[in-house]
Design an enzyme around this catalytic site. Sequence first.
Site, PDB file in Angstrom:
ATOM      1  N   ASN A 150       4.577  25.016  14.134  1.00 31.54           N
ATOM      2  CA  ASN A 150       5.708  25.685  13.498  1.00 31.54           C
ATOM      3  C   ASN A 150       5.542  27.197  13.368  1.00 31.54           C
ATOM      4  O   ASN A 150       6.467  27.961  13.612  1.00 31.54           O
ATOM      5  CB  ASN A 150       6.035  25.040  12.143  1.00 31.54           C
ATOM      6  CG  ASN A 150       4.825  24.958  11.227  1.00 31.54           C
ATOM      7  OD1 ASN A 150       3.678  24.914  11.678  1.00 31.54           O
ATOM      8  ND2 ASN A 150       5.066  24.921   9.931  1.00 31.54           N
ATOM      9  N   GLU A 175      -4.984  21.768   5.609  1.00 29.45           N
ATOM     10  CA  GLU A 175      -3.755  22.315   5.050  1.00 29.45           C
ATOM     11  C   GLU A 175      -2.640  21.434   5.577  1.00 29.45           C
ATOM     12  O   GLU A 175      -2.289  21.471   6.757  1.00 29.45           O
ATOM     13  CB  GLU A 175      -3.591  23.776   5.486  1.00 29.45           C
ATOM     14  CG  GLU A 175      -2.605  24.549   4.629  1.00 29.45           C
ATOM     15  CD  GLU A 175      -1.174  24.367   5.088  1.00 29.45           C
ATOM     16  OE1 GLU A 175      -0.441  23.590   4.419  1.00 29.45           O
ATOM     17  OE2 GLU A 175      -0.794  24.972   6.090  1.00 29.45           O
TER      18      GLU A 175
END
Length: 487
Positions: free
Chosen positions: A160, A259
């Site tokens: 992303n 993450e």
Amino acid sequence: MAFWNQENQLLIDGELVAATGDRTFTSLNPATEELVGEAADATVVDVEQAIGAARRAFDETDWSADAGLRVRCMRQLARAMRDNLEDLRTLTVSEVGVPIVMTSGPALEGPIGILDYYADLAGTYDGTVDLGVAEAYGGMHRRWVEREPYGVVSAISAYNYPTQLNLAKLGPALAAGCTVVLKGAPDAPLITLALGRMIAEHTDMPAGVVNVLASSEVETGVVMTTDPDVDMVTFTGSTAVGKSIMAAASSTLKKVFLELGGKSAMVVLDEENVDGGALTCSMLANSHAGQGCAITSRLLVPRENMDRAVKTTTEIFEGFGVGDPFDAANYVGPLISSEQRDRVQGMVDRAVEAGATVVTGGSPTNHDKGFFFEPTVIVGADENSEIAQDEVFGPVLVVLPHDGDDDAVRIANNSKYGLSGGVLATDRSRALSVARRIRTGTLSVNGGMWHAADAPFGGYKQSGIGRENGVAGLEEFLQTKLLAEPA
């Protein structure tokens, strides 16, 4: 010549090379479904060679001890990225589908500053801590702590925000003195391979310090997380994949930094902040078509203000330009793939089947090409339903009512995730009181923006382990060694 019009090769042991067997795979423009380029498709053999090169570079060169060299190389890479900024901007929009307006910030230009920050920190950081003299076993002893690099790091990033994610891993790892094998996401391989080309052609990094890969094979990631020559794994992506990486790395007890996903809540506490909360949450939930882990995809408002919140949010959603990400008038670009578009559609359809209502959106757009999805507002969902609990990774916002501060905190915390969120209230002390009760790693209070190279970012619960950025991000890549000598 633009980076992606050259050979998009792997960087292994200081050399730009083709994948074993000259394998390649395609990268498609998610807005047009046209070919962006062919990427070298790394095999398990290539990964093993990259890990071996990183191991030698760590064990046999003075990279980990030469802070001056590390600083120089990071600054060279930052300079190369800025010198090639327009090529990188075009590639980012073409391959990832992020609107061009975002490349001046988090999608490209902003993250280059991560290299500047860690170059500065590498030149000044001193992890030595004097513990003083203490008596033990009949004698006096001086004790101190030193910090040293973890070693070889496998870094696996998501599609992303590839530049931000890659540099948030490379910056602190290199500043700490580690060597790295970096693998980009298969949905957006070219931007990561371009980074490898710049390292090879514009920096003085010794061979093997950074190795850059792209691969369509799941097995390559498995090797990166299980090879005994790897000391640490850092991964950004879905919680499901993060769990599998953690399990795989356990066989050799590697350190794992994760993450992962989020389902963050924007909590509005009183009527005066409903419109502001609706605007802020709408902008975040639709940024990069909702393909962000820290976006606020749940809007919590006082029950008596639900009608106003839904009306305002719907008007904002319907005002967003959706389309060609090269057109600065468009705020919402495409999803990364047809598979992701279908996944978003499936979650919306199941929400309706479960009793929720789509106020606006809810379907792919009518574009002839591209993986676009309408900005979507959903109401009437149960707070425990899939659409209110699971990460959509699309431009979908769930608006939920709450019955006061305690109830708002309860709903915000009713999630397996704990990555981010926000609180809005006219009274600062009230906003802070609620913010401190929400179990997330980052929180915006009355519109405050926390994201920066010096600000530690990470999550609670199933949103991850560890922190990236800031001094905390550097220390993730450092071991603690305790030493003592007779006083």
